[in-house]
Design a protein around this motif. Structure first.
Motif, PDB file in Angstrom:
ATOM      1  N   PHE A 159       8.477 -59.446  15.770  1.00  0.00           N
ATOM      2  CA  PHE A 159       7.834 -60.061  14.614  1.00  0.00           C
ATOM      3  C   PHE A 159       6.344 -60.204  14.850  1.00  0.00           C
ATOM      4  O   PHE A 159       5.867 -60.071  15.976  1.00  0.00           O
ATOM      5  N   ASN A 161       4.672 -62.838  14.615  1.00  0.00           N
ATOM      6  CA  ASN A 161       4.237 -64.158  15.071  1.00  0.00           C
ATOM      7  C   ASN A 161       4.848 -64.489  16.431  1.00  0.00           C
ATOM      8  O   ASN A 161       5.831 -63.886  16.860  1.00  0.00           O
ATOM      9  N   THR A 164       8.709 -66.351  16.735  1.00  0.00           N
ATOM     10  CA  THR A 164       9.904 -65.505  16.595  1.00  0.00           C
ATOM     11  C   THR A 164       9.991 -64.516  17.754  1.00  0.00           C
ATOM     12  O   THR A 164      11.062 -64.293  18.323  1.00  0.00           O
ATOM     13  N   ARG A 167      10.920 -66.246  21.044  1.00  0.00           N
ATOM     14  CA  ARG A 167      12.299 -66.767  21.037  1.00  0.00           C
ATOM     15  C   ARG A 167      13.271 -65.654  21.430  1.00  0.00           C
ATOM     16  O   ARG A 167      14.244 -65.890  22.119  1.00  0.00           O
ATOM     17  N   TYR A 202      10.992 -53.066  14.952  1.00  0.00           N
ATOM     18  CA  TYR A 202      11.397 -54.420  14.595  1.00  0.00           C
ATOM     19  C   TYR A 202      12.910 -54.504  14.701  1.00  0.00           C
ATOM     20  O   TYR A 202      13.610 -53.606  14.238  1.00  0.00           O
ATOM     21  N   PHE A 208      21.248 -61.436  11.389  1.00  0.00           N
ATOM     22  CA  PHE A 208      21.021 -60.962  10.030  1.00  0.00           C
ATOM     23  C   PHE A 208      20.485 -59.536  10.063  1.00  0.00           C
ATOM     24  O   PHE A 208      20.045 -59.048  11.100  1.00  0.00           O
ATOM     25  N   LEU A 209      20.521 -58.892   8.886  1.00  0.00           N
ATOM     26  CA  LEU A 209      20.052 -57.512   8.784  1.00  0.00           C
ATOM     27  C   LEU A 209      18.536 -57.495   8.563  1.00  0.00           C
ATOM     28  O   LEU A 209      17.974 -58.468   8.068  1.00  0.00           O
ATOM     29  N   PRO A 210      17.903 -56.394   8.887  1.00  0.00           N
ATOM     30  CA  PRO A 210      16.447 -56.314   8.652  1.00  0.00           C
ATOM     31  C   PRO A 210      16.118 -56.301   7.161  1.00  0.00           C
ATOM     32  O   PRO A 210      16.932 -55.866   6.349  1.00  0.00           O
ATOM     33  N   LEU A 211      14.923 -56.753   6.837  1.00  0.00           N
ATOM     34  CA  LEU A 211      14.385 -56.562   5.487  1.00  0.00           C
ATOM     35  C   LEU A 211      14.137 -55.069   5.293  1.00  0.00           C
ATOM     36  O   LEU A 211      14.095 -54.320   6.267  1.00  0.00           O
ATOM     37  N   GLU A 215       8.789 -52.762   3.120  1.00  0.00           N
ATOM     38  CA  GLU A 215       8.241 -54.104   2.856  1.00  0.00           C
ATOM     39  C   GLU A 215       7.766 -54.751   4.156  1.00  0.00           C
ATOM     40  O   GLU A 215       6.662 -55.316   4.234  1.00  0.00           O
ATOM     41  N   ASP A 258      31.057 -63.394  10.617  1.00  0.00           N
ATOM     42  CA  ASP A 258      30.153 -63.264   9.465  1.00  0.00           C
ATOM     43  C   ASP A 258      29.281 -62.012   9.598  1.00  0.00           C
ATOM     44  O   ASP A 258      29.031 -61.313   8.622  1.00  0.00           O
ATOM     45  N   ASN A 265      30.345 -54.934   4.619  1.00  0.00           N
ATOM     46  CA  ASN A 265      30.042 -54.982   3.178  1.00  0.00           C
ATOM     47  C   ASN A 265      28.819 -54.146   2.824  1.00  0.00           C
ATOM     48  O   ASN A 265      28.683 -53.677   1.707  1.00  0.00           O
TER      49      ASN A 265
ATOM     50  N   LYS B   8      33.299 -69.341   1.074  1.00  0.00           N
ATOM     51  CA  LYS B   8      32.145 -68.611   1.587  1.00  0.00           C
ATOM     52  C   LYS B   8      32.175 -67.118   1.234  1.00  0.00           C
ATOM     53  O   LYS B   8      31.148 -66.505   0.977  1.00  0.00           O
ATOM     54  N   ALA B  12      29.627 -62.785  -1.036  1.00  0.00           N
ATOM     55  CA  ALA B  12      29.608 -61.325  -0.887  1.00  0.00           C
ATOM     56  C   ALA B  12      30.228 -60.634  -2.096  1.00  0.00           C
ATOM     57  O   ALA B  12      30.019 -59.445  -2.317  1.00  0.00           O
ATOM     58  N   GLU B  68      18.811 -67.497   4.929  1.00  0.00           N
ATOM     59  CA  GLU B  68      18.762 -66.200   5.614  1.00  0.00           C
ATOM     60  C   GLU B  68      17.535 -65.396   5.178  1.00  0.00           C
ATOM     61  O   GLU B  68      16.829 -64.821   6.010  1.00  0.00           O
ATOM     62  N   LYS B  72      14.541 -64.109   7.568  1.00  0.00           N
ATOM     63  CA  LYS B  72      14.156 -62.693   7.609  1.00  0.00           C
ATOM     64  C   LYS B  72      12.661 -62.514   7.358  1.00  0.00           C
ATOM     65  O   LYS B  72      12.043 -61.593   7.871  1.00  0.00           O
ATOM     66  N   HIS B  73      12.119 -63.392   6.514  1.00  0.00           N
ATOM     67  CA  HIS B  73      10.693 -63.286   6.212  1.00  0.00           C
ATOM     68  C   HIS B  73       9.832 -64.023   7.236  1.00  0.00           C
ATOM     69  O   HIS B  73       8.627 -64.185   7.026  1.00  0.00           O
TER      70      HIS B  73
END
Lengths: 349, 111
Positions: A159, A161, A164, A167, A202, A208-211, A215, A258, A265, B8, B12, B68, B72-73
């Motif tokens: 990242f 910054n 992040t 960490r 990155y 979580f998944l990347p943006l 972007e 999750d 998904n 939950k 999705a 989330e 991510k941002h």
């Protein structure tokens, strides 16, 4: 299905991804998804990239590392095996040699190997963690060494910054990475000279998944320029695969179910069609050949068992046999096909 | 089907809203996706606004989704909490400002 494959498929991590909980047991097998997309069995489209993992030793111990690399790892590719890789390059018609690790720079024959490749006119990528480039004087010479040989430097920066980045990769990583990027920029890296390409990688610092890559690249470029006057060519977003140290993290933080549901998904057939294992082979420190660096960590060598000899070692490299192989897959492969897809060269779709 | 009002896994399945009344559902999602694209506001700013609103409407799906998105941002946890306080202040203030109505009505009614 032959006995060897059955035995190897039961790597404890693959078994865990399939069966640990009711949720995981309820997820479709990756092969089913491939079949639905008309891609099963997955086969190679070419041999464009020779990825060589020259050793698992690293000066860092990042929380997400799928190699479980660190200062404690002693697996280093010996010169004899590096020579086998050069022979494979000579024979194989590869476009690119992608050198990774661990910190590949820590292999004692690293410079020799890069020089040999350079003499052959290879397009060379070195995957650097950046911090190694600002440690001892010997490593501080490397940016200039790379520049002289036109090596493409692809480096990790989770990242733009400190909070992040540190960490995920350890205290002080961000500041050292900035210092290394400035050194590379000072040599002309990332400034539009096609010989001196500087790319950043990155990967999400969490479950979580990347943006979207475009972007995020725009954000990285703006932020690094404003804050540090740093420029680079491309940002590659890579999804963390649920294996090794990252799998440990998912288990400890109770995120595994999750995360796997999210990956499944987000399955994208277009990304599946373009996965990097279709035009890459990965060589482990001991010379064993794999479909990708992740299969390497799961000890799943290429499936060439239909031929009479064992062609799973790079010394026995045979392009024709490798091109006929069936690529080995498992539930971890959902990491490369989720959303916009993921590869060592970033998103796929 | 689970034995609770919130499940939950429904988040999705949000897209399946289009299974019934496809035209309306599609229009909604097209609009929704357009809203979150970068415009005069950055995608990062929008994520933070969405996080605050999620707390105002107390939607657990939205809270998960926009926590989330904020992570991510690269939005830090203290920043996220500050946004939640903004939501709380507006929400609390909205109750409190009605106190003026109460005071005036009470004044009118009392001798």
């Amino acid at each position: 299905m032959n006995n060897k494959r059955v035995e190897l498929d039961f790597h404890p991590e693959l078994e865990l991804l399939r069966n640990r909980t009711e949720t995981l047991r309820g997820l479709p097998g990756f092969e089913e998804k491939l079949d639905d997309s008309g891609l099963y069995p997955l086969t190679p489209t070419g041999l464009d990239i020779l990825q060589v993992n020259v050793g698992y030793m690293c000066n860092m111990t990042c929380k997400h590392c799928h190699v479980d690399a660190g200062p404690h790892r002693k697996e280093i590719m010996p010169r004899e095996t590096l020579q086998h890789c050069l022979n494979a390059y000579d024979a194989g018609g590869f476009k690119t040699v992608d050198i990774t690790g661990g910190a590949p720079e820590m292999n004692p024959d690293f410079r020799w190997f890069v020089d040999e490749l350079h003499q052959r006119g290879a397009h060379i990528i070195v995957r650097s963690n950046l911090t190694i480039l600002v440690t001892t004087p010997r490593y501080r010479e490397l940016p200039a060494f790379f520049a002289e040989r036109g090596v493409e430097v692809t480096c990790s920066l989770p990242f733009y910054n400190k909070i992040t980045t540190d960490r995920q990769r350890g205290e002080g990583t961000y500041d050292r990475s900035v210092e290394a990027l400035k050194a590379l920029n000072a040599l002309g890296y990332g400034k539009g000279n096609a010989r001196l390409e500087l790319n950043l990688v990155y990967n999400p610092a969490g479950a979580f998944l990347p943006l979207p890559q475009q972007e995020l690249e725009a954000d990285f470029k703006r932020q690094l320029l404003e804050k540090h006057d740093i420029v680079f060519n491309n940002l590659f977003t890579i999804t963390n695969l649920p294996i090794s140290r990252y799998l440990d993290y998912l288990l400890r933080s109770d995120n595994l179910d999750d995360y796997m549901v999210t990956l499944v998904n987000a399955y994208n057939p277009m990304a599946a069609d373009r996965v990097m294992c279709r035009n890459t082979i990965s060589v482990g420190w001991d010379g064993r050949v794999y479909d990708c660096d992740f299969n390497q960590m799961l000890l799943m060598p290429v499936d060439v068992t239909e031929s009479s000899s064992d062609y799973t070692h790079i010394k026995d490299f045979d392009a024709e046999i490798l091109l006929k192989r069936r690529i080995r897959t498992g539930q971890h492969c959902y990491g490369c096909t989720a959303g916009a897809g993921s590869s060592c060269g970033g998103s796929l779709a | 089907m689970s034995n609770s009002y919130y499940d939950k896994s429904h988040l999705a399945k949000f897209g399946s809203i289009t299974d019934l009344q496809e035209k309306l559902g599609t229009k909604f999602f097209d609009y929704y996706n357009a809203v979150f694209e970068g415009g005069e506001l950055s995608a990062r700013e929008k994520a933070l606004i969405a996080l605050a609103v999620a707390h105002t409407v107390q939607c657990p799906y939205c809270i998960d989704a926009y926590t989330e998105s904020s992570v991510k941002h690269g939005i830090s946890e203290p920043e996220m909490m500050e946004a939640v306080h903004v939501a709380c202040a507006i929400r609390g203030g909205a109750s409190l400002v009605h106190g003026v109505q109460m005071m005036e009505q009470a004044k009118k009614l009392n001798m």
